[in-house]
Motif scaffolding. Structure first.
Motif, PDB file in Angstrom:
ATOM      1  N   ASP A  65       0.844  -1.199   0.000  1.00 55.44           N
ATOM      2  CA  ASP A  65       0.000   0.000   0.000  1.00 55.44           C
ATOM      3  C   ASP A  65       0.880   1.250   0.000  1.00 55.44           C
ATOM      4  O   ASP A  65       1.674   1.444   0.914  1.00 55.44           O
ATOM      5  CB  ASP A  65      -0.890  -0.019   1.256  1.00 55.44           C
ATOM      6  N   PRO A  66       0.742   2.100  -1.032  1.00 58.29           N
ATOM      7  CA  PRO A  66       1.583   3.305  -1.103  1.00 58.29           C
ATOM      8  C   PRO A  66       1.300   4.299   0.019  1.00 58.29           C
ATOM      9  O   PRO A  66       2.050   5.263   0.187  1.00 58.29           O
ATOM     10  CB  PRO A  66       1.233   3.907  -2.463  1.00 58.29           C
ATOM     11  N   LEU A  67       0.236   4.079   0.797  1.00 53.15           N
ATOM     12  CA  LEU A  67      -0.031   4.948   1.941  1.00 53.15           C
ATOM     13  C   LEU A  67       1.140   4.907   2.921  1.00 53.15           C
ATOM     14  O   LEU A  67       1.426   5.884   3.600  1.00 53.15           O
ATOM     15  CB  LEU A  67      -1.315   4.485   2.656  1.00 53.15           C
ATOM     16  N   PHE A  68       1.811   3.744   2.989  1.00 52.57           N
ATOM     17  CA  PHE A  68       2.889   3.573   3.965  1.00 52.57           C
ATOM     18  C   PHE A  68       4.240   3.944   3.379  1.00 52.57           C
ATOM     19  O   PHE A  68       4.645   3.415   2.346  1.00 52.57           O
ATOM     20  CB  PHE A  68       2.938   2.130   4.463  1.00 52.57           C
ATOM     21  N   ALA A  69       4.910   4.870   4.047  1.00 53.39           N
ATOM     22  CA  ALA A  69       6.281   5.213   3.679  1.00 53.39           C
ATOM     23  C   ALA A  69       7.196   4.657   4.758  1.00 53.39           C
ATOM     24  O   ALA A  69       6.740   4.354   5.864  1.00 53.39           O
ATOM     25  CB  ALA A  69       6.425   6.719   3.574  1.00 53.39           C
ATOM     26  N   GLY A  70       8.463   4.510   4.453  1.00 52.61           N
ATOM     27  CA  GLY A  70       9.389   3.958   5.442  1.00 52.61           C
ATOM     28  C   GLY A  70      10.706   4.686   5.412  1.00 52.61           C
ATOM     29  O   GLY A  70      11.136   5.204   4.385  1.00 52.61           O
ATOM     30  N   LEU A  71      11.335   4.742   6.583  1.00 50.96           N
ATOM     31  CA  LEU A  71      12.642   5.370   6.690  1.00 50.96           C
ATOM     32  C   LEU A  71      13.453   4.467   7.597  1.00 50.96           C
ATOM     33  O   LEU A  71      12.983   4.069   8.662  1.00 50.96           O
ATOM     34  CB  LEU A  71      12.472   6.750   7.323  1.00 50.96           C
TER      35      LEU A  71
END
Ligand code: UDP
Ligand code: MG
Length: 313
Positions: A65-71
């Protein structure tokens, strides 16, 4: 339309992550459906050097899901630095950013109230816990005395506010100007100024997993907070030293009078006591000074507060 980012620092949170992700995704989709936030809004999980499968979980969330970003940080840098890393990434994409813990202790239901305050023109909205019923007696009393101590020492803090907070892009740009290595975000936020508001929420129990803040970390965090925002402990050295000196003059006069009266005291006790008392006092205050000197040392190095290994956008 408003682009909202929610930044969630995660350190060994594999147990709670799926639940947190599904609750936040439900909330964000509702807000998008109601046209309150734009489709560009994101939930950004910051992996703070976890030793478990947290990053793999974040990666698969992002892929599904592109709603979730990560770092992903290159190693564990602590909650405050992880949060800062997330905020600084979010600042370039979002109009408003909410920081939240991964363990669902910060009630996501309060996000709507945060947004209302933002729409009313607030740049910073503080989440304030309405009660500490979910905390153990020890954590509650230690935390509340910490807020009182900070207030007494002259640091501005919002009572019972931790790091559940909304900040506008303008406020984050201001935060970016603060270059200190000893980060204590909840102390910096009130210093930024801007219009602000408080929103009360009920703090829940940790959903799963163990607290990443054992007593030792909590104490050092509290001391960092005090020494980063107040120089009063340094001034205390002056006051204590002055008081000790005054007392020693009284004792000197007393000894002289005893001597003149011809009553020589054996004096071992008083001598021993004063050596220990004064020695202890001196060591204590040298320690306080040393603590600040140590801070100056760390700040002058201007080392990076975090290093990013990977970004998923
Ligand atoms: N955390 C982090 N790095 C650390 C310690 C904690 O990113 O070195 C995160 C953790 O994953 C959680 C938040 O900081 O999202 C608050 O930690 P925790 O819930 O364990 O603290 P508590 O609520 O017990 O004070
Ligand atoms: Mg927690």
């Amino acid at each position: 339309m408003l682009t909202l980012w929610i930044v969630v620092p995660c350190f060994n949170e594999e147990e709670v992550l799926p639940e947190t992700a599904s609750r936040l995704s439900a909330l964000m989709k509702e807000l998008m459906y109601e046209n309150r936030i734009s489709g560009e809004s994101r939930v950004c999980f910051v992996n703070d050097g976890s030793a478990d499968s947290t990053w793999e979980k974040i990666r698969s969330l992002h892929e599904s899901d592109p709603l979730f970003a990560g770092l992903c940080l290159s190693r564990n840098r602590g909650h405050q630095n992880a949060l800062l890393a997330g905020l600084m990434l979010a600042r370039t994409h979002a109009d408003a950013v909410i920081s939240m813990d991964a363990d669902l202790q910060d009630d996501p239901g309060a996000v709507r109230a945060f947004l209302e305050q933002y729409e009313n023109g607030c740049d910073i909205v503080y989440g304030v816990r309405s009660s500490r019923a979910s905390d153990s007696f020890f954590k509650r009393s230690s935390a509340e005395s910490f807020y009182r101590l900070m207030k007494f020492l002259g640091a501005e803090l919002v009572f019972n506010h931790a790091d559940y907070r909304l900040m506008s892009r303008r406020a984050l740009d201001a935060l970016a100007e603060y270059e200190e290595v000893n980060l204590f975000l909840r102390g910096i936020a009130p210093q930024l100024g801007f219009r602000s508001a408080c929103v009360e929420y009920e703090r829940a129990e940790r959903f799963a997993g163990k607290s990443k803040y054992p007593l030792k970390k909590m104490l050092s965090f509290a001391f960092d907070g005090v020494s980063s925002f107040s120089v009063r402990p340094l001034r205390a050295a002056l006051v204590l030293g002055g008081a000790a000196f005054a007392v020693s003059i009284v004792i000197l006069i007393y000894c002289l009078i005893r001597h003149l009266c011809g009553k020589t005291v054996s004096g071992w006790t008083s001598l021993g006591v004063s050596i220990w008392a004064l020695g202890g006092l001196q060591l204590l205050m040298i320690g306080v000074v040393g603590e600040y000197v140590g801070k100056v040392y760390l700040e002058t190095k201007k080392r990076p507060r975090y290093i990013i290994e990977e970004t998923l956008l």
